[in-house]
Design an enzyme around this catalytic site. Structure first.
Site, PDB file in Angstrom:
ATOM      1  N   CYS A  11       0.819  -1.210   0.000  1.00  0.00           N
ATOM      2  CA  CYS A  11       0.000   0.000   0.000  1.00  0.00           C
ATOM      3  C   CYS A  11       0.855   1.264   0.000  1.00  0.00           C
ATOM      4  O   CYS A  11       0.681   2.147  -0.832  1.00  0.00           O
ATOM      5  CB  CYS A  11      -0.926  -0.002   1.219  1.00  0.00           C
ATOM      6  SG  CYS A  11      -1.836   1.525   1.399  1.00  0.00           S
ATOM      7  N   CYS A  47      -1.265   1.691  -3.217  1.00  0.00           N
ATOM      8  CA  CYS A  47      -2.258   2.758  -3.033  1.00  0.00           C
ATOM      9  C   CYS A  47      -1.661   4.166  -2.973  1.00  0.00           C
ATOM     10  O   CYS A  47      -2.158   5.076  -3.643  1.00  0.00           O
ATOM     11  CB  CYS A  47      -3.033   2.548  -1.740  1.00  0.00           C
ATOM     12  SG  CYS A  47      -3.449   0.850  -1.390  1.00  0.00           S
ATOM     13  N   LYS A  60       0.272   5.338  -6.175  1.00  0.00           N
ATOM     14  CA  LYS A  60      -0.769   5.355  -7.214  1.00  0.00           C
ATOM     15  C   LYS A  60      -1.650   6.597  -7.059  1.00  0.00           C
ATOM     16  O   LYS A  60      -1.914   7.314  -8.026  1.00  0.00           O
ATOM     17  CB  LYS A  60      -1.596   4.066  -7.108  1.00  0.00           C
ATOM     18  CG  LYS A  60      -2.735   3.863  -8.070  1.00  0.00           C
ATOM     19  CD  LYS A  60      -4.058   4.473  -7.682  1.00  0.00           C
ATOM     20  CE  LYS A  60      -4.642   4.050  -6.372  1.00  0.00           C
ATOM     21  NZ  LYS A  60      -5.179   2.703  -6.309  1.00  0.00           N
ATOM     22  N   TYR A 115      -8.642  -3.750 -11.484  1.00  0.00           N
ATOM     23  CA  TYR A 115      -8.374  -2.486 -10.782  1.00  0.00           C
ATOM     24  C   TYR A 115      -7.103  -1.820 -11.327  1.00  0.00           C
ATOM     25  O   TYR A 115      -7.114  -0.659 -11.715  1.00  0.00           O
ATOM     26  CB  TYR A 115      -8.065  -2.770  -9.311  1.00  0.00           C
ATOM     27  CG  TYR A 115      -9.187  -2.874  -8.329  1.00  0.00           C
ATOM     28  CD1 TYR A 115      -9.575  -1.772  -7.590  1.00  0.00           C
ATOM     29  CD2 TYR A 115      -9.797  -4.083  -8.059  1.00  0.00           C
ATOM     30  CE1 TYR A 115     -10.547  -1.866  -6.594  1.00  0.00           C
ATOM     31  CE2 TYR A 115     -10.767  -4.199  -7.076  1.00  0.00           C
ATOM     32  CZ  TYR A 115     -11.135  -3.079  -6.352  1.00  0.00           C
ATOM     33  OH  TYR A 115     -12.089  -3.185  -5.380  1.00  0.00           O
ATOM     34  N   GLU A 123      -6.857   1.578 -13.581  1.00  0.00           N
ATOM     35  CA  GLU A 123      -6.347   2.780 -12.909  1.00  0.00           C
ATOM     36  C   GLU A 123      -5.128   3.332 -13.643  1.00  0.00           C
ATOM     37  O   GLU A 123      -5.052   4.534 -13.938  1.00  0.00           O
ATOM     38  CB  GLU A 123      -5.990   2.457 -11.453  1.00  0.00           C
ATOM     39  CG  GLU A 123      -7.238   2.197 -10.605  1.00  0.00           C
ATOM     40  CD  GLU A 123      -6.926   1.889  -9.146  1.00  0.00           C
ATOM     41  OE1 GLU A 123      -5.757   1.599  -8.827  1.00  0.00           O
ATOM     42  OE2 GLU A 123      -7.874   1.948  -8.321  1.00  0.00           O
ATOM     43  N   HIS A 136     -27.678  21.228  -2.590  1.00  0.00           N
ATOM     44  CA  HIS A 136     -27.765  21.782  -3.929  1.00  0.00           C
ATOM     45  C   HIS A 136     -26.847  22.989  -4.089  1.00  0.00           C
ATOM     46  O   HIS A 136     -26.705  23.765  -3.144  1.00  0.00           O
ATOM     47  CB  HIS A 136     -29.219  22.229  -4.180  1.00  0.00           C
ATOM     48  CG  HIS A 136     -29.468  22.681  -5.581  1.00  0.00           C
ATOM     49  ND1 HIS A 136     -29.504  21.804  -6.640  1.00  0.00           N
ATOM     50  CD2 HIS A 136     -29.657  23.914  -6.082  1.00  0.00           C
ATOM     51  CE1 HIS A 136     -29.733  22.495  -7.748  1.00  0.00           C
ATOM     52  NE2 HIS A 136     -29.820  23.771  -7.441  1.00  0.00           N
ATOM     53  N   GLU A 139     -26.405  15.094  -5.082  1.00  0.00           N
ATOM     54  CA  GLU A 139     -27.797  15.222  -4.643  1.00  0.00           C
ATOM     55  C   GLU A 139     -28.689  14.213  -5.380  1.00  0.00           C
ATOM     56  O   GLU A 139     -29.748  13.827  -4.891  1.00  0.00           O
ATOM     57  CB  GLU A 139     -28.313  16.650  -4.836  1.00  0.00           C
ATOM     58  CG  GLU A 139     -28.396  17.128  -6.258  1.00  0.00           C
ATOM     59  CD  GLU A 139     -28.835  18.608  -6.350  1.00  0.00           C
ATOM     60  OE1 GLU A 139     -29.921  18.927  -5.866  1.00  0.00           O
ATOM     61  OE2 GLU A 139     -28.084  19.417  -6.916  1.00  0.00           O
TER      62      GLU A 139
HETATM   63  P1  NDP Z   1      -7.707  -7.951 -10.620  1.00  0.00           P
HETATM   64  O1  NDP Z   1      -8.060  -9.308 -10.141  1.00  0.00           O
HETATM   65  O2  NDP Z   1      -8.563  -6.801 -10.303  1.00  0.00           O
HETATM   66  O3  NDP Z   1      -7.531  -7.986 -12.205  1.00  0.00           O
HETATM   67  C1  NDP Z   1      -6.698  -8.905 -12.823  1.00  0.00           C
HETATM   68  C2  NDP Z   1      -6.871  -8.776 -14.313  1.00  0.00           C
HETATM   69  O4  NDP Z   1      -5.922  -9.603 -14.957  1.00  0.00           O
HETATM   70  C3  NDP Z   1      -8.252  -9.215 -14.782  1.00  0.00           C
HETATM   71  O5  NDP Z   1      -8.681  -8.352 -15.780  1.00  0.00           O
HETATM   72  C4  NDP Z   1      -7.975 -10.625 -15.313  1.00  0.00           C
HETATM   73  O6  NDP Z   1      -8.844 -11.008 -16.347  1.00  0.00           O
HETATM   74  C5  NDP Z   1      -6.587 -10.436 -15.884  1.00  0.00           C
HETATM   75  N1  NDP Z   1      -5.884 -11.718 -15.977  1.00  0.00           N
HETATM   76  C6  NDP Z   1      -5.745 -12.640 -15.010  1.00  0.00           C
HETATM   77  N2  NDP Z   1      -5.039 -13.698 -15.464  1.00  0.00           N
HETATM   78  C7  NDP Z   1      -4.743 -13.418 -16.746  1.00  0.00           C
HETATM   79  C8  NDP Z   1      -4.061 -14.136 -17.763  1.00  0.00           C
HETATM   80  N3  NDP Z   1      -3.550 -15.330 -17.528  1.00  0.00           N
HETATM   81  N4  NDP Z   1      -3.944 -13.546 -18.981  1.00  0.00           N
HETATM   82  C9  NDP Z   1      -4.469 -12.333 -19.217  1.00  0.00           C
HETATM   83  N5  NDP Z   1      -5.140 -11.624 -18.292  1.00  0.00           N
HETATM   84  C10 NDP Z   1      -5.272 -12.154 -17.073  1.00  0.00           C
HETATM   85  O7  NDP Z   1      -6.209  -7.752 -10.110  1.00  0.00           O
HETATM   86  P2  NDP Z   1      -5.282  -6.481 -10.024  1.00  0.00           P
HETATM   87  O8  NDP Z   1      -3.919  -7.017 -10.154  1.00  0.00           O
HETATM   88  O9  NDP Z   1      -5.733  -5.387 -10.928  1.00  0.00           O
HETATM   89  O10 NDP Z   1      -5.509  -6.016  -8.533  1.00  0.00           O
HETATM   90  C11 NDP Z   1      -5.290  -6.964  -7.489  1.00  0.00           C
HETATM   91  C12 NDP Z   1      -6.138  -6.641  -6.310  1.00  0.00           C
HETATM   92  O11 NDP Z   1      -5.575  -5.540  -5.629  1.00  0.00           O
HETATM   93  C13 NDP Z   1      -7.558  -6.231  -6.637  1.00  0.00           C
HETATM   94  O12 NDP Z   1      -8.405  -7.313  -6.769  1.00  0.00           O
HETATM   95  C14 NDP Z   1      -7.901  -5.378  -5.454  1.00  0.00           C
HETATM   96  O13 NDP Z   1      -8.378  -6.212  -4.455  1.00  0.00           O
HETATM   97  C15 NDP Z   1      -6.582  -4.764  -5.066  1.00  0.00           C
HETATM   98  N6  NDP Z   1      -6.483  -3.377  -5.572  1.00  0.00           N
HETATM   99  C16 NDP Z   1      -7.345  -2.441  -5.096  1.00  0.00           C
HETATM  100  C17 NDP Z   1      -7.294  -1.147  -5.545  1.00  0.00           C
HETATM  101  C18 NDP Z   1      -8.256  -0.153  -5.020  1.00  0.00           C
HETATM  102  O14 NDP Z   1      -8.864  -0.402  -3.992  1.00  0.00           O
HETATM  103  N7  NDP Z   1      -8.452   0.983  -5.691  1.00  0.00           N
HETATM  104  C19 NDP Z   1      -6.312  -0.725  -6.541  1.00  0.00           C
HETATM  105  C20 NDP Z   1      -5.466  -1.788  -6.988  1.00  0.00           C
HETATM  106  C21 NDP Z   1      -5.560  -3.052  -6.514  1.00  0.00           C
HETATM  107  P3  NDP Z   1     -10.235 -11.747 -16.042  1.00  0.00           P
HETATM  108  O15 NDP Z   1     -11.161 -10.727 -15.503  1.00  0.00           O
HETATM  109  O16 NDP Z   1     -10.643 -12.240 -17.385  1.00  0.00           O
HETATM  110  O17 NDP Z   1      -9.930 -12.835 -15.078  1.00  0.00           O
END
Ligand code: NDP
Length: 453
Positions: A42, A47, A50, A178, A182, A436, A441
């Site tokens: 984080c 976080c 970012k 995510y 982002e 407002h 709102e």
């Molecule tokens: P996510 O699980 O959100 O996204 C992973 C992405 O990678 C998905 O789109 C997934 O596709 C894709 N993917 C997975 N495996 C493959 C593969 N073999 N080939 C191609 N694409 C693939 O993970 P992130 O890494 O973005 O974030 C991890 C976690 O960290 C989040 O789940 C969240 O909990 C936390 N986080 C929170 C944030 C916030 O609160 N603002 C910011 C950043 C992270 P598919 O959907 O098809 O499986």
């Protein structure tokens, strides 16, 4: 049996530091080992940096909009070499605070890797073996790259993105979660040409479908070259020093960097857990019960390493609940219902409670949804539309889910989350007089269901 410590924490991130600090403040003898930097994902590579980049990326578009509002503005360019050291200075400052607070609480900090030797002992990379009545595993997660062949090793992950030596002109982001969404918005806002390739049919799987479609359009409209159903066939370094990428649809393109945001896995490799009898799940995550206890009674785990809800505030709650349970004799479970979160896309997406899809699986619901051009943008002829959505139980009138896409949605959803967590009904929202003129709102002004679901 006498132990060196009452608690030994492995990992100095959000969950581990909270548990270690609170336990030490309560009088426990605490040791904590961190192999990298205090603060964890984080603070050091998640976080916090970012969010600083989200702030930075907002000023370019804002400056352009300022011109539309009557300001004399000649344009400008983002200077990574100026911003990056400032960002890292801030991370150093925060790391210092983490370290100081833990030290002040009386915990011993070891700048070393620790592995579990058995139910009550850990071995540090220095060779030292320490014993503890309880061990807390809080080692977090690490980026996952799906394939190491096909030239994928030329790419980077979110671990490296904050340390780029050269700012890219063209960036390819792989993934639709995510992190991918982002960073696509951040770099686009910073003036980089961003392409985002996602294998699925729509970004942000698991979130509300209507919002996913809305955000995907907004992200594309703002300039991200978003492609769905597209993956990398292979990539290689060209003679020009850039990365030449071939897509599964046959397209070819050239980028300065390729960021894999393809998910994260639990940091349990080589940690000695299975050898000590700790059961791991299919993806290497530590399996725990409702009190964060593993299959070895003296070993607990909190945060991303357990792959429950992988968010900083959840890890912190788990760390605090662990201390309450184990050191204060007050068994405490974390309540995972209605955990709000925000995706820091531009604009942001704030969400709490159920998606429309999950809610209608459960019971009949009314959907209230408003999308409109907010005053600030319509005034300058921009088409950015915000979205406010409530999902309401037909049987109880309770608001089961709230979704907001708008600038500041991350801030707004925090307050909506209190209402949803308290079990507010649609009638409670209706009884609240609007503030407002605001965008928010709308959340108390939606009178007629858009549809029944
Ligand atoms: P996510 O699980 O959100 O996204 C992973 C992405 O990678 C998905 O789109 C997934 O596709 C894709 N993917 C997975 N495996 C493959 C593969 N073999 N080939 C191609 N694409 C693939 O993970 P992130 O890494 O973005 O974030 C991890 C976690 O960290 C989040 O789940 C969240 O909990 C936390 N986080 C929170 C944030 C916030 O609160 N603002 C910011 C950043 C992270 P598919 O959907 O098809 O499986």
């Amino acid at each position: 049996m006498k132990f060196d410590y009452d608690l030994f924490v492995i990992g100095g991130g959000s969950g581990g530091v909270r548990a270690g600090r609170v336990a030490a403040e309560g009088g426990a003898k605490v040791g904590l080992a961190e192999e990298f930097r205090m603060g964890g994902t984080c603070v050091i590579r998640g976080c916090v940096p970012k969010k600083l980049m989200v702030f930075a990326s907002g000023y370019g578009p804002a400056a352009k909009q300022a011109r539309d509002y009557g300001w004399d503005y000649e344009g400008g360019k983002f200077n990574w070499d100026r911003f990056q050291p400032m960002m890292h200075a801030e991370l150093d400052r925060l790391e210092g605070i983490y370290r100081t607070n833990l030290g002040k609480a009386g915990a011993d900090i070891f700048n070393a890797r620790a592995v579990v030797k058995d139910a009550h002992s850990v071995e540090l990379s220095t060779g030292e073996v320490l014993t503890a009545k309880h061990i807390l595993v809080a080692t977090g997660g690490a980026p996952f790259v799906p394939d190491t062949t096909k030239g994928y090793d030329l790419g980077i992950t979110s671990n490296e993105i904050f340390n780029l030596e050269t700012f890219p002109e063209r960036l390819l982001i792989v993934g639709g979660g995510y992190i991918a969404c982002e960073f696509a918005c951040i770099f686009n806002g910073l003036g980089v040409h961003v392409a985002q390739w996602y294998r699925g049919a729509q970004i942000l799987r698991g979130f509300d479908d209507e919002v996913r479609g809305h955000l995907s359009e907004l992200i594309s409209d703002r300039g991200v070259d978003l492609h769905l159903g597209l993956e990398i066939e292979h990539m290689q370094r060209g003679a020009d020093g850039r990365i030449h990428v071939k897509g599964t649809d046959g397209r070819e393109d050239v980028f300065d960097q390729v960021l894999f945001a393809t998910g994260r896995t639990a940091n349990t490799n080589g940690l000695g857990l299975e050898e000590a009898g700790v059961k791991l799940g299919r993806w290497g995550q530590v399996l725990v019960d409702e009190y964060s206890q593993t299959s070895v009674p003296s070993i607990y785990a909190v945060g991303d390493v357990t792959d429950r809800i992988n968010l900083t505030p959840v890890a912190i709650r788990e760390g605090a609940a662990f201390v309450e349970t184990v050191f204060n004799g007050n068994p405490t479970k974390v309540d995972y219902d209605n955990v709000a979160s925000a995706v820091f896309t531009i604009p942001e997406y704030g969400t709490v409670g159920l998606t429309e899809e999950a809610a209608r699986e459960r019971e009949p619901v009314d959907i209230y949804c408003a999308t409109f051009r907010p005053m600030q943008r319509s005034f300058i002829g921009r088409n950015d539309r915000v979205l406010f959505k409530l999902i309401v139980s037909q049987a109880t009138d309770k608001v089961l889910g709230c979704h907001i896409v708008a600038d500041g949605a991350g801030e707004m959803i925090q307050f909506a989350a209190v209402a949803v967590k308290m079990g507010a009904t649609k009638a409670d929202f209706d009884a609240t007089i609007a503030v407002h003129p605001t965008m928010a709102e709308e959340i108390v002004l939606m009178k007629t269901p858009t549809r029944k679901s």
